[in-house]
Structure formats: structure tokens, C-alpha cells
Design a protein around this motif. Structure first.
Motif, PDB file in Angstrom:
ATOM      1  N   GLU A   1      54.645  78.894 -70.850  1.00  0.00           N
ATOM      2  CA  GLU A   1      55.279  80.112 -71.392  1.00  0.00           C
ATOM      3  C   GLU A   1      54.900  80.154 -72.876  1.00  0.00           C
ATOM      4  OE1 GLU A   1      56.515  82.432 -72.906  1.00  0.00           O
ATOM      5  OE2 GLU A   1      58.656  82.738 -72.559  1.00  0.00           O
TER       6      GLU A   1
ATOM      7  N   ASN B   1      60.036  81.803 -77.547  1.00  0.00           N
ATOM      8  CA  ASN B   1      61.208  82.308 -78.263  1.00  0.00           C
ATOM      9  C   ASN B   1      62.339  81.273 -78.172  1.00  0.00           C
ATOM     10  OD1 ASN B   1      63.701  84.406 -78.377  1.00  0.00           O
ATOM     11  ND2 ASN B   1      61.927  85.335 -79.359  1.00  0.00           N
TER      12      ASN B   1
ATOM     13  N   ASP C   1      55.382  79.073 -79.056  1.00  0.00           N
ATOM     14  CA  ASP C   1      55.550  80.401 -79.661  1.00  0.00           C
ATOM     15  C   ASP C   1      54.888  80.337 -81.036  1.00  0.00           C
ATOM     16  OD1 ASP C   1      57.833  82.891 -79.100  1.00  0.00           O
ATOM     17  OD2 ASP C   1      56.936  82.759 -81.096  1.00  0.00           O
ATOM     18  N   ILE C   2      54.491  81.472 -81.539  1.00  0.00           N
ATOM     19  CA  ILE C   2      53.873  81.498 -82.874  1.00  0.00           C
ATOM     20  C   ILE C   2      54.914  81.183 -83.948  1.00  0.00           C
ATOM     21  CG2 ILE C   2      54.265  83.966 -83.338  1.00  0.00           C
ATOM     22  CD1 ILE C   2      51.376  84.031 -84.452  1.00  0.00           C
TER      23      ILE C   2
ATOM     24  N   PHE D   1      62.275  90.117 -78.426  1.00  0.00           N
ATOM     25  CA  PHE D   1      63.140  90.755 -77.427  1.00  0.00           C
ATOM     26  C   PHE D   1      63.310  89.807 -76.241  1.00  0.00           C
ATOM     27  CE2 PHE D   1      62.113  94.409 -79.899  1.00  0.00           C
ATOM     28  CZ  PHE D   1      63.088  95.376 -79.646  1.00  0.00           C
ATOM     29  N   PRO D   2      64.321  88.930 -76.267  1.00  0.00           N
ATOM     30  CA  PRO D   2      64.484  87.953 -75.186  1.00  0.00           C
ATOM     31  C   PRO D   2      64.738  88.595 -73.814  1.00  0.00           C
ATOM     32  CG  PRO D   2      65.803  87.351 -77.099  1.00  0.00           C
ATOM     33  CD  PRO D   2      65.310  88.749 -77.334  1.00  0.00           C
ATOM     34  N   THR D   3      64.262  87.925 -72.786  1.00  0.00           N
ATOM     35  CA  THR D   3      64.380  88.422 -71.403  1.00  0.00           C
ATOM     36  C   THR D   3      65.585  87.788 -70.719  1.00  0.00           C
ATOM     37  OG1 THR D   3      61.963  88.351 -71.360  1.00  0.00           O
ATOM     38  CG2 THR D   3      63.068  88.713 -69.257  1.00  0.00           C
TER      39      THR D   3
ATOM     40  N   PRO E   1      54.354  90.272 -76.732  1.00  0.00           N
ATOM     41  CA  PRO E   1      54.660  91.361 -77.666  1.00  0.00           C
ATOM     42  C   PRO E   1      53.927  92.606 -77.195  1.00  0.00           C
ATOM     43  CG  PRO E   1      53.554  89.511 -78.776  1.00  0.00           C
ATOM     44  CD  PRO E   1      53.636  89.164 -77.339  1.00  0.00           C
TER      45      PRO E   1
ATOM     46  N   LEU F   1      57.209  90.505 -84.637  1.00  0.00           N
ATOM     47  CA  LEU F   1      56.963  89.464 -83.625  1.00  0.00           C
ATOM     48  C   LEU F   1      57.430  89.947 -82.256  1.00  0.00           C
ATOM     49  CD1 LEU F   1      58.062  86.203 -85.481  1.00  0.00           C
ATOM     50  CD2 LEU F   1      55.738  86.898 -84.877  1.00  0.00           C
ATOM     51  N   ASP F   2      58.110  91.076 -82.215  1.00  0.00           N
ATOM     52  CA  ASP F   2      58.615  91.643 -80.965  1.00  0.00           C
ATOM     53  C   ASP F   2      59.600  90.673 -80.298  1.00  0.00           C
ATOM     54  OD1 ASP F   2      58.666  93.914 -79.442  1.00  0.00           O
ATOM     55  OD2 ASP F   2      57.095  93.279 -78.085  1.00  0.00           O
TER      56      ASP F   2
ATOM     57  N   ASP G   1      49.657  79.929 -81.927  1.00  0.00           N
ATOM     58  CA  ASP G   1      49.268  81.339 -81.819  1.00  0.00           C
ATOM     59  C   ASP G   1      48.439  81.471 -80.549  1.00  0.00           C
ATOM     60  OD1 ASP G   1      48.127  83.837 -81.903  1.00  0.00           O
ATOM     61  OD2 ASP G   1      47.644  83.761 -84.045  1.00  0.00           O
ATOM     62  N   PHE G   2      49.004  82.128 -79.556  1.00  0.00           N
ATOM     63  CA  PHE G   2      48.366  82.192 -78.237  1.00  0.00           C
ATOM     64  C   PHE G   2      47.021  82.907 -78.278  1.00  0.00           C
ATOM     65  CE2 PHE G   2      48.031  84.090 -73.882  1.00  0.00           C
ATOM     66  CZ  PHE G   2      47.906  82.885 -73.205  1.00  0.00           C
TER      67      PHE G   2
ATOM     68  N   ASN H   1      56.552  87.150 -71.600  1.00  0.00           N
ATOM     69  CA  ASN H   1      56.945  88.505 -72.005  1.00  0.00           C
ATOM     70  C   ASN H   1      56.201  88.739 -73.318  1.00  0.00           C
ATOM     71  OD1 ASN H   1      58.111  90.764 -73.075  1.00  0.00           O
ATOM     72  ND2 ASN H   1      60.225  90.140 -72.714  1.00  0.00           N
TER      73      ASN H   1
ATOM     74  N   THR I   1      55.163  82.450 -75.183  1.00  0.00           N
ATOM     75  CA  THR I   1      55.959  83.311 -76.077  1.00  0.00           C
ATOM     76  C   THR I   1      57.429  82.891 -75.927  1.00  0.00           C
ATOM     77  OG1 THR I   1      56.331  84.967 -74.343  1.00  0.00           O
ATOM     78  CG2 THR I   1      54.394  85.288 -75.723  1.00  0.00           C
TER      79      THR I   1
ATOM     80  N   TYR J   1      61.584  78.998 -83.231  1.00  0.00           N
ATOM     81  CA  TYR J   1      62.949  79.501 -83.029  1.00  0.00           C
ATOM     82  C   TYR J   1      63.925  78.339 -82.798  1.00  0.00           C
ATOM     83  CZ  TYR J   1      60.845  84.138 -82.408  1.00  0.00           C
ATOM     84  OH  TYR J   1      60.148  85.319 -82.591  1.00  0.00           O
TER      85      TYR J   1
HETATM   86  C1  LIG Z   1      59.288  89.826 -76.226  1.00  0.00           C
HETATM   87  S1  LIG Z   1      59.538  88.279 -77.028  1.00  0.00           S
HETATM   88  C2  LIG Z   1      59.610  87.258 -75.615  1.00  0.00           C
HETATM   89  C3  LIG Z   1      60.506  86.080 -75.755  1.00  0.00           C
HETATM   90  C4  LIG Z   1      60.685  85.183 -74.522  1.00  0.00           C
HETATM   91  N1  LIG Z   1      59.456  85.009 -73.794  1.00  0.00           N
HETATM   92  C5  LIG Z   1      61.705  85.794 -73.613  1.00  0.00           C
HETATM   93  O1  LIG Z   1      61.289  86.555 -72.757  1.00  0.00           O
HETATM   94  O2  LIG Z   1      62.888  85.532 -73.776  1.00  0.00           O
HETATM   95  C6  LIG Z   1      57.894  88.015 -77.687  1.00  0.00           C
HETATM   96  C7  LIG Z   1      57.675  86.654 -78.324  1.00  0.00           C
HETATM   97  O3  LIG Z   1      56.275  86.528 -78.619  1.00  0.00           O
HETATM   98  C8  LIG Z   1      56.139  85.766 -79.813  1.00  0.00           C
HETATM   99  N2  LIG Z   1      54.775  86.033 -80.359  1.00  0.00           N
HETATM  100  C9  LIG Z   1      54.355  87.125 -81.047  1.00  0.00           C
HETATM  101  N3  LIG Z   1      53.041  86.994 -81.337  1.00  0.00           N
HETATM  102  C10 LIG Z   1      52.625  85.802 -80.823  1.00  0.00           C
HETATM  103  C11 LIG Z   1      51.373  85.106 -80.792  1.00  0.00           C
HETATM  104  N4  LIG Z   1      50.259  85.621 -81.332  1.00  0.00           N
HETATM  105  N5  LIG Z   1      51.324  83.903 -80.156  1.00  0.00           N
HETATM  106  C12 LIG Z   1      52.426  83.375 -79.588  1.00  0.00           C
HETATM  107  N6  LIG Z   1      53.642  83.980 -79.591  1.00  0.00           N
HETATM  108  C13 LIG Z   1      53.730  85.182 -80.191  1.00  0.00           C
HETATM  109  C14 LIG Z   1      57.299  86.218 -80.679  1.00  0.00           C
HETATM  110  O4  LIG Z   1      57.624  85.267 -81.668  1.00  0.00           O
HETATM  111  C15 LIG Z   1      58.410  86.422 -79.637  1.00  0.00           C
HETATM  112  O5  LIG Z   1      59.198  85.262 -79.511  1.00  0.00           O
END
Ligand SMILES: C[S@@+](CC[C@H](N)C(=O)[O-])C[C@H]1O[C@@H](n2cnc3c(N)ncnc32)[C@H](O)[C@@H]1O
Length: 219
Positions: A50, A54, A73-74, A23-25, A111, A20-21, A86-87, A109, A52, A77
Motif C-alpha cells: 500500500e 497515510n 507514503d511520501i 483523504f483516508p478510506t 492522489p 497530498l490529497d 515517493d511512489f 487510494n 499511499t 503520518y
Molecule cells: C487519498 S490519500 C489515501 C490514504 C490511504 N491510502 C487511505 O486510503 O486511507 C492519498 C495519500 O497519498 C499520499 N501521496 C501523495 N503523493 C504521493 C507520492 N508521490 N508517493 C507516495 N504517496 C503519496 C498522501 O500523503 C496521502 O496519504
């Protein structure tokens, strides 16, 4: 030849294919976008999604600058007020059908392995602008050039002068990173591209409460 195993290098974002990548910002990185890159965009009267979200580390600072923030978010959390979506699905969530219009902005941010698809989808949905924080290395690549940059180049490339440390699964206040990041911004109706630098601003934009509940403290 010896291998470089310093902790900074080891913290690069190398993720398995189905990750799911997570990685919080660090919140100051989002404040830097709003303060130094989107300063003239009248954000106080704009809405933002926003997709994604998280644990909400981008959602909170976005709320300081925009009139309304939607968060999804998908994966769930546990962020209060966020919905699961699912975006990359080709429909917008019901919340936007109820309001009768999409968000003015999409800021995320994404994935890393899905970033191109996220940008394409965001450009379809946002009515005013899209901002994505990506590794600076995302600017290169023949496939990316052919699929994205030759057709829809970003209007602003905003390179961080400082590093924005991100580590898997948690927000870090003290971590280091060998990975450099920039914000890519698309503005509806603009065709030019400009490169700008985000000046050193972590000290001014970071707050101790950004890391509340985390054992590390801000440097
Ligand atoms: C790099 S983190 C970013 C977290 C948050 N935006 C931040 O910056 O703190 C990527 C996020 O994308 C979400 N993600 C992965 N695939 C996704 C999808 N198809 N649709 C929505 N969210 C998704 C993951 O669950 C994860 O929380």
C-alpha cells in the motif's frame, strides 16, 4: 440561479495542485474489495504493498486478507512499520531488493491528480495485480482514454452501490459525500474488462474499532 451548498456536495474532493490529497478510506471499502471483487485471487498466500498508506486505514484491513503488507507514503503520518517513499520515483524501495521480488499486489487510494501515474507505476511493479479506488468520474476523459484506457483498460471495474465518504485529513465514520467511487483492478495476463457492482455491504464489513481514537462513532 441558486448555488447548491449542501454539505454532501461541499465534500467533493477538490484539492489544490500541490496537495497530498489526504483523504483516508473507510476500512470497510477495502474489505469490500477483498471480499466481493478479489474473492477468487487466493489473497491469503499473496503479498501487497500500500504505497499511499497515510494513517493506515487501508493497511489494517489488507492485513486481514493478505499474507504480508508493506506500507509507505511520501509523508510521515506516524504509522508504525511504514516507510517514507515517493511512489513515482523510478526505483523500488530496498525492502523489495532484499526479498528479491516485488509485491504480488499493489492496492491504493492514489492522489486524484496523480492517479494515472500511480496506476502506470503500479503496473510496472506488481507481479499479479493492481487495485485502485478512484472516483467513478475517473472513468471518463479523453486524455485518460488516450493515455490509459485505450492501452491498459482495467480488467474489473467494481462500482460501489453505497457511497464511501472520505473527508480531508481524518477518517470519518458519519460523513456523507456526493462523490461516487469504484475500484479499478488490473490482473496480469487478463485482457477482458468486466463491470461488476459491489453489493450493499457496509453494515456487515464495518467495525466500531475501525474508528477507535476518532470522536465520531460508526453509524
Ligand atoms: C487519498 S490519500 C489515501 C490514504 C490511504 N491510502 C487511505 O486510503 O486511507 C492519498 C495519500 O497519498 C499520499 N501521496 C501523495 N503523493 C504521493 C507520492 N508521490 N508517493 C507516495 N504517496 C503519496 C498522501 O500523503 C496521502 O496519504
Amino acid at each position: 440561479m441558486s448555488q447548491n451548498t449542501s454539505s454532501a456536495v461541499m465534500q467533493q474532493r477538490a484539492e489544490p495542485h500541490d496537495s497530498l490529497d489526504d483523504f483516508p478510506t473507510q476500512p470497510w471499502g477495502t474489505r469490500a474489495l477483498c471480499t466481493h471483487v478479489l474473492a477468487g485471487c487466493h489473497l491469503k498466500s499473496k503479498t501487497v504493498w500500500e504505497p499511499t498508506c497515510n494513517r493506515g486505514h487501508m493497511v489494517d484491513p489488507l492485513g486481514e486478507f493478505f499474507s504480508a503488507v508493506w506500507a509507505s507514503d511520501i509523508h510521515d503520518y506516524g504509522l508504525e512499520g511504514a516507510f517514507q517513499h515517493d511512489f513515482l520515483m523510478p526505483f523500488v524501495p530496498r525492502v523489495f531488493q532484499w526479498c528479491g521480488h516485488g509485491p504480488d499486489w499493489i492496492v491504493a487510494n492514489p492522489p486524484f491528480r496523480l492517479a494515472e501515474q500511480f496506476i502506470a507505476r503500479a503496473l510496472e511493479v506488481a507481479t499479479e495485480g493492481v487495485a485502485m479506488i478512484v472516483r467513478t468520474s475517473f472513468l471518463e476523459g479523453v486524455g485518460r482514454y488516450e493515455n490509459l484506457y485505450s492501452k491498459r483498460p482495467p480488467n474489473i471495474v467494481a462500482q460501489f452501490s453505497e457511497r464511501v465518504p472520505m473527508v480531508r485529513g481524518r477518517l470519518t465514520a458519519t460523513g456523507s459525500t456526493a462523490t461516487s467511487y469504484c475500484w479499478l483492478v488490473w490482473l496480469k495476463g487478463v485482457s477482458s474488462t468486466k463491470l461488476v457492482w459491489i453489493p450493499p455491504c457496509r453494515k456487515q464489513l464495518e467495525r466500531a474499532e475501525d474508528y477507535a481514537g476518532y470522536s465520531e462513532v460508526a453509524a
